[in-house]
Design a protein around this motif. Sequence first.
Motif, PDB file in Angstrom:
ATOM      1  N   SER A   1       0.826  -1.205   0.000  1.00  0.00           N
ATOM      2  CA  SER A   1       0.000   0.000   0.000  1.00  0.00           C
ATOM      3  C   SER A   1       0.860   1.254   0.000  1.00  0.00           C
ATOM      4  N   LEU A   2       1.981   1.230   0.721  1.00  0.00           N
ATOM      5  CA  LEU A   2       2.868   2.382   0.775  1.00  0.00           C
ATOM      6  C   LEU A   2       3.449   2.703  -0.592  1.00  0.00           C
ATOM      7  N   ALA A   3       4.055   1.706  -1.249  1.00  0.00           N
ATOM      8  CA  ALA A   3       4.698   1.944  -2.539  1.00  0.00           C
ATOM      9  C   ALA A   3       3.691   2.356  -3.598  1.00  0.00           C
ATOM     10  N   ALA A   4       2.538   1.690  -3.608  1.00  0.00           N
ATOM     11  CA  ALA A   4       1.526   1.994  -4.621  1.00  0.00           C
ATOM     12  C   ALA A   4       0.986   3.403  -4.450  1.00  0.00           C
ATOM     13  N   HIS A   5       0.669   3.790  -3.225  1.00  0.00           N
ATOM     14  CA  HIS A   5       0.083   5.108  -3.005  1.00  0.00           C
ATOM     15  C   HIS A   5       1.105   6.215  -3.233  1.00  0.00           C
ATOM     16  N   ASP A   6       2.377   5.955  -2.928  1.00  0.00           N
ATOM     17  CA  ASP A   6       3.414   6.931  -3.244  1.00  0.00           C
ATOM     18  C   ASP A   6       3.475   7.178  -4.748  1.00  0.00           C
ATOM     19  N   PHE A   7       3.298   6.107  -5.535  1.00  0.00           N
ATOM     20  CA  PHE A   7       3.382   6.228  -6.993  1.00  0.00           C
ATOM     21  C   PHE A   7       2.254   7.097  -7.545  1.00  0.00           C
ATOM     22  N   LEU A   8       1.109   7.127  -6.882  1.00  0.00           N
ATOM     23  CA  LEU A   8      -0.026   7.902  -7.383  1.00  0.00           C
ATOM     24  C   LEU A   8       0.296   9.388  -7.441  1.00  0.00           C
ATOM     25  N   HIS A   9       1.294   9.824  -6.674  1.00  0.00           N
ATOM     26  CA  HIS A   9       1.631  11.247  -6.628  1.00  0.00           C
ATOM     27  C   HIS A   9       2.861  11.580  -7.467  1.00  0.00           C
ATOM     28  N   CYS A  10       3.368  10.607  -8.231  1.00  0.00           N
ATOM     29  CA  CYS A  10       4.541  10.854  -9.080  1.00  0.00           C
ATOM     30  C   CYS A  10       4.161  11.724 -10.273  1.00  0.00           C
ATOM     31  N   ASP A  11       5.055  12.647 -10.631  1.00  0.00           N
ATOM     32  CA  ASP A  11       4.817  13.453 -11.830  1.00  0.00           C
ATOM     33  C   ASP A  11       5.714  13.022 -12.987  1.00  0.00           C
ATOM     34  N   SER A  12       6.518  11.957 -12.778  1.00  0.00           N
ATOM     35  CA  SER A  12       7.330  11.398 -13.858  1.00  0.00           C
ATOM     36  C   SER A  12       7.752   9.994 -13.444  1.00  0.00           C
ATOM     37  N   LEU A  13       8.208   9.208 -14.436  1.00  0.00           N
ATOM     38  CA  LEU A  13       8.650   7.839 -14.179  1.00  0.00           C
ATOM     39  C   LEU A  13       9.980   7.623 -14.888  1.00  0.00           C
ATOM     40  N   ASP A  14      11.029   7.383 -14.104  1.00  0.00           N
ATOM     41  CA  ASP A  14      12.366   7.135 -14.644  1.00  0.00           C
ATOM     42  C   ASP A  14      12.610   5.632 -14.721  1.00  0.00           C
ATOM     43  N   LEU A  15      12.959   5.141 -15.902  1.00  0.00           N
ATOM     44  CA  LEU A  15      13.268   3.721 -16.085  1.00  0.00           C
ATOM     45  C   LEU A  15      14.771   3.518 -16.014  1.00  0.00           C
ATOM     46  N   THR A  16      15.184   2.404 -15.425  1.00  0.00           N
ATOM     47  CA  THR A  16      16.616   2.082 -15.343  1.00  0.00           C
ATOM     48  C   THR A  16      16.829   0.665 -15.843  1.00  0.00           C
TER      49      THR A  16
END
Length: 221
Positions: free
Chosen positions: A201-216
């Motif tokens: 729940s922590l990781a998923a909900h944090d992602f909801l507020h991301c304004d970009s996604l960096d792939l590595t």
Amino acid sequence: MVLDAKNTTLAYRCPKCGAAVMSGVNMFSLTADMLKLKCSCGGSELVLVNGKDAKVRLTVPCMLCGGGHHFTLSRSLFFGKDLFCMPCPYTDINLCCVGDENYVKAEMSRSELALLELLEQNGLTDLSELAGSEDHAFPTDPQVRDIVMFVIHDLDAEGKIKCHCTDDVAERQYDADIENEGIRVTCRACGASRLIPTDSSLAAHDFLHCDSLDLTVGQDD
């Protein structure tokens, strides 16, 4: 003449040790710009900011999300209710209460029972197990997975997914594959990838507020 200052009781539950933390607050104490209500274990604190706009702003630590939630109340509401509760926006369990001392104590007991019921549903036995868990993992909720997928598509449409492709790549294409631990986003051209957890729940909900996604490449975090 003795002034009868307005008094209220403020309480929250410490995400580190699980204890209820409670303190009285009066109108005179709010002449300070900031007050902190700290747990005796030293693992958490509630921060209260007294604004010049007659608003009280609180940052309340959350046992379920691992971070803090922000609430803004008018000063009249902060001192004027027998009981006013502020819930975690993701679980609807009350995190913080303000009001009459007896009402606040009763609500803290009620919210503890709600937490224990939630823990029992997820295979835990007491609040200390939740407080000691670094990831606060719960079984994957299909709705959480759908929301994460929606955010991924939204970021893609806005061109906010970044990978190792150079600027001369005319059209980047990304795949979003569902795995046991979450959703993996991969660039078809350069192979850069990122796993977005959906079983926490922590990781998923944090992602909801991301304004970009960096792939590595070759990493999941």
